[in-house]
Scaffold this motif. Structure first.
Motif, PDB file in Angstrom:
ATOM      1  N   UNK A 154      18.165  40.774  40.590  1.00  0.00           N
ATOM      2  CA  UNK A 154      16.985  40.768  39.715  1.00  0.00           C
ATOM      3  C   UNK A 154      17.503  40.841  38.280  1.00  0.00           C
ATOM      4  N   UNK A 170      13.072  31.193  30.452  1.00  0.00           N
ATOM      5  CA  UNK A 170      12.430  31.984  31.529  1.00  0.00           C
ATOM      6  C   UNK A 170      12.250  33.445  31.129  1.00  0.00           C
ATOM      7  N   UNK A 191       9.573  34.886  30.434  1.00  0.00           N
ATOM      8  CA  UNK A 191       8.266  35.408  30.828  1.00  0.00           C
ATOM      9  C   UNK A 191       8.262  36.020  32.223  1.00  0.00           C
ATOM     10  N   UNK A 192       9.450  36.159  32.824  1.00  0.00           N
ATOM     11  CA  UNK A 192       9.446  36.603  34.227  1.00  0.00           C
ATOM     12  C   UNK A 192      10.752  37.337  34.583  1.00  0.00           C
ATOM     13  N   UNK A 193      10.699  38.022  35.717  1.00  0.00           N
ATOM     14  CA  UNK A 193      11.941  38.508  36.329  1.00  0.00           C
ATOM     15  C   UNK A 193      12.618  37.297  36.955  1.00  0.00           C
ATOM     16  N   UNK A 194      13.889  37.097  36.646  1.00  0.00           N
ATOM     17  CA  UNK A 194      14.610  35.962  37.226  1.00  0.00           C
ATOM     18  C   UNK A 194      15.350  36.440  38.470  1.00  0.00           C
ATOM     19  N   UNK A 195      15.094  35.777  39.566  1.00  0.00           N
ATOM     20  CA  UNK A 195      15.766  36.108  40.824  1.00  0.00           C
ATOM     21  C   UNK A 195      16.883  35.100  41.068  1.00  0.00           C
ATOM     22  N   UNK A 196      18.071  35.618  41.375  1.00  0.00           N
ATOM     23  CA  UNK A 196      19.199  34.737  41.675  1.00  0.00           C
ATOM     24  C   UNK A 196      19.763  35.145  43.028  1.00  0.00           C
ATOM     25  N   UNK A 239      18.861  25.040  44.188  1.00  0.00           N
ATOM     26  CA  UNK A 239      18.969  23.994  43.159  1.00  0.00           C
ATOM     27  C   UNK A 239      18.591  24.503  41.779  1.00  0.00           C
ATOM     28  N   UNK A 297      20.282  26.750  40.148  1.00  0.00           N
ATOM     29  CA  UNK A 297      20.840  28.095  39.930  1.00  0.00           C
ATOM     30  C   UNK A 297      22.295  28.211  40.361  1.00  0.00           C
ATOM     31  N   UNK A 341      20.359  27.858  33.839  1.00  0.00           N
ATOM     32  CA  UNK A 341      19.372  27.851  34.926  1.00  0.00           C
ATOM     33  C   UNK A 341      18.457  26.655  34.732  1.00  0.00           C
ATOM     34  N   UNK A 342      18.296  25.866  35.777  1.00  0.00           N
ATOM     35  CA  UNK A 342      17.435  24.678  35.711  1.00  0.00           C
ATOM     36  C   UNK A 342      17.776  23.835  34.489  1.00  0.00           C
TER      37      UNK A 342
END
Lengths: 290, 104
Positions: free
Chosen positions: A58, A65, A67-72, A79, A81, A101-102
């Protein structure tokens, strides 16, 4: 009463089982996999100190990104990541990595590392599933093998019964009443066109991207594709007759209660019974395969 | 872990940062094929709420979201639909679809 008749019904026993019918039996290696999957479903979650393959990371993001929690998910090659998954390996909580990312550059700060460890495969795990009469690993193995085989066999039987049905329609001989066929396919084609329009699909645009089709061309294409459905009605009647199935008073009453009478009801009944019988034939055939 | 939803619990369940909903139905072969793939992803990927709902029975949800194919996967971020895909798929394809929710 339908005017088109079958003059020679093809023998369903002569139709070979297609090679692409999926295998339905489950071997012990597959059962091992299903038991392991159960252990994974009941995995225990712990916090990791440093990111490893298989963890969920997390992150808070800067640069993209935000605006959010980024999940890796390191190791899963999600794709977009892939770089981030590698960059985070070995990182601890609070560490920041610069990555992508992306397709966008981003800084990721690790907030939490979640590690799932599969539960031990023992009788306690099995009992958590609360399946009647299944309380041991051995019992679960037998249960999951039977359940999976039943599901697989049903799916394979559906494939096989469709193949048997299509072959019966194609290989039987007919005395076709051209006027009846034309009237039936014409009505069905117009209903099909109406359905396309209701779904917002324009059938005038051909798949090969050439000139637009006219209404007449669209209807002609539909009629051609519906011809086998028309013949299927005749085939079903002949097949039911061969199998000793009749549309008797009780069945007629049932259909009438649902607002369906006359030839339409009889055709519906015959088609339904034909599919039912072919499904049973398929199940028996599959049961006999090695 | 996959949570089975009803029309009554649906809105509460999708109200989380990331949620995926498998809209499946009775007598649906493609739904049966997707099931183990979906279960595997749910077991593997923390941080996403994996939900399933039987739209053969929960017609309200099917109508509300205009679902006319099974299975349909709906992807939500903070309760808002951000993506959807129809049909069965393998794990690689499911990962691709989840990536749209996570990184777009």
């Amino acid at each position: 009463m339908m005017k088109t008749k079958v003059t020679k019904l093809y023998d369903v026993a002569l139709i070979p089982t297609p090679e692409d019918i999926p295998e339905w039996r489950v071997d012990e290696a597959a059962v091992d996999g299903l038991v392991k999957a159960l252990a994974v479903q009941h995995a225990v979650e712990t916090q990791g100190d440093a990111v490893q393959t298989g963890d969920t990371v997390f992150c808070a993001a800067r640069g993209a990104l935000e605006d959010r929690t980024v999940l890796v998910y390191p190791g899963r090659s999600i794709p977009g990541a892939e770089q981030a998954e590698k960059a985070l390996l070995g990182a601890g909580c609070g560490d920041t990595v610069k990555t992508e990312l992306a397709g966008s550059p981003v800084s990721l700060t690790v907030q939490r590392i979640v590690r799932r460890t599969p539960a031990p495969i023992d009788d306690r795990l099995v009992r958590e599933e609360k399946i009647d009469g299944v309380e041991t690993v051995a019992a679960y193995r037998a249960y999951i093998k039977e359940k999976t085989q039943e599901q697989n066999r049903s799916l394979s039987a559906k494939h096989l019964s469709a193949a048997l049905h299509d072959a019966l329609v194609e290989k039987s001989d007919y005395q076709v009443d051209e006027e009846e066929q034309e009237a039936w396919t014409d009505k069905a084609a117009k209903e099909m066109l109406k359905m396309y329009e209701q779904e917002g699909i324009d059938p005038h645009i051909p798949e090969d991207g050439t000139d637009f089709l006219t209404d007449e061309e669209v209807l002609a294409q539909f009629k051609e594709s519906l011809r086998s459905q028309y013949l299927s009605l005749a085939m079903s009647r002949a097949f039911c007759e061969q199998q000793g199935v009749t549309f008797g008073p009780e069945e007629q009453k049932l259909y009438a209660e649902n607002g369906c009478t006359g030839d339409e009801a009889e055709s519906g009944f015959m088609e339904s019974k034909t599919w039912e019988i072919l499904y049973n034939i398929a199940m028996e055939r599959l049961e006999g395969t090695k | 872990m996959i949570t089975e939803a009803t029309a009554q619990t649906f809105d509460r369940l999708i109200d989380t940062e990331y949620a995926v909903v498998d809209c499946y139905g009775d007598f649906c072969g493609a739904c049966v094929m997707l099931e183990p793939v979906y279960k595997e992803a749910a077991a593997d990927m923390a941080g996403i709420r994996f939900i399933e709902i039987n739209i053969s029975h929960e017609w309200d949800i099917a109508e509300r979201f205009g679902i006319d194919a099974m299975p349909t996967l709906l992807f939500f971020r903070n309760g808002r639909e951000v993506h959807r895909i129809e049909g069965s798929m393998d794990r690689e394809e499911l990962n691709r679809q989840i990536a749209v929710m996570l990184y777009n």
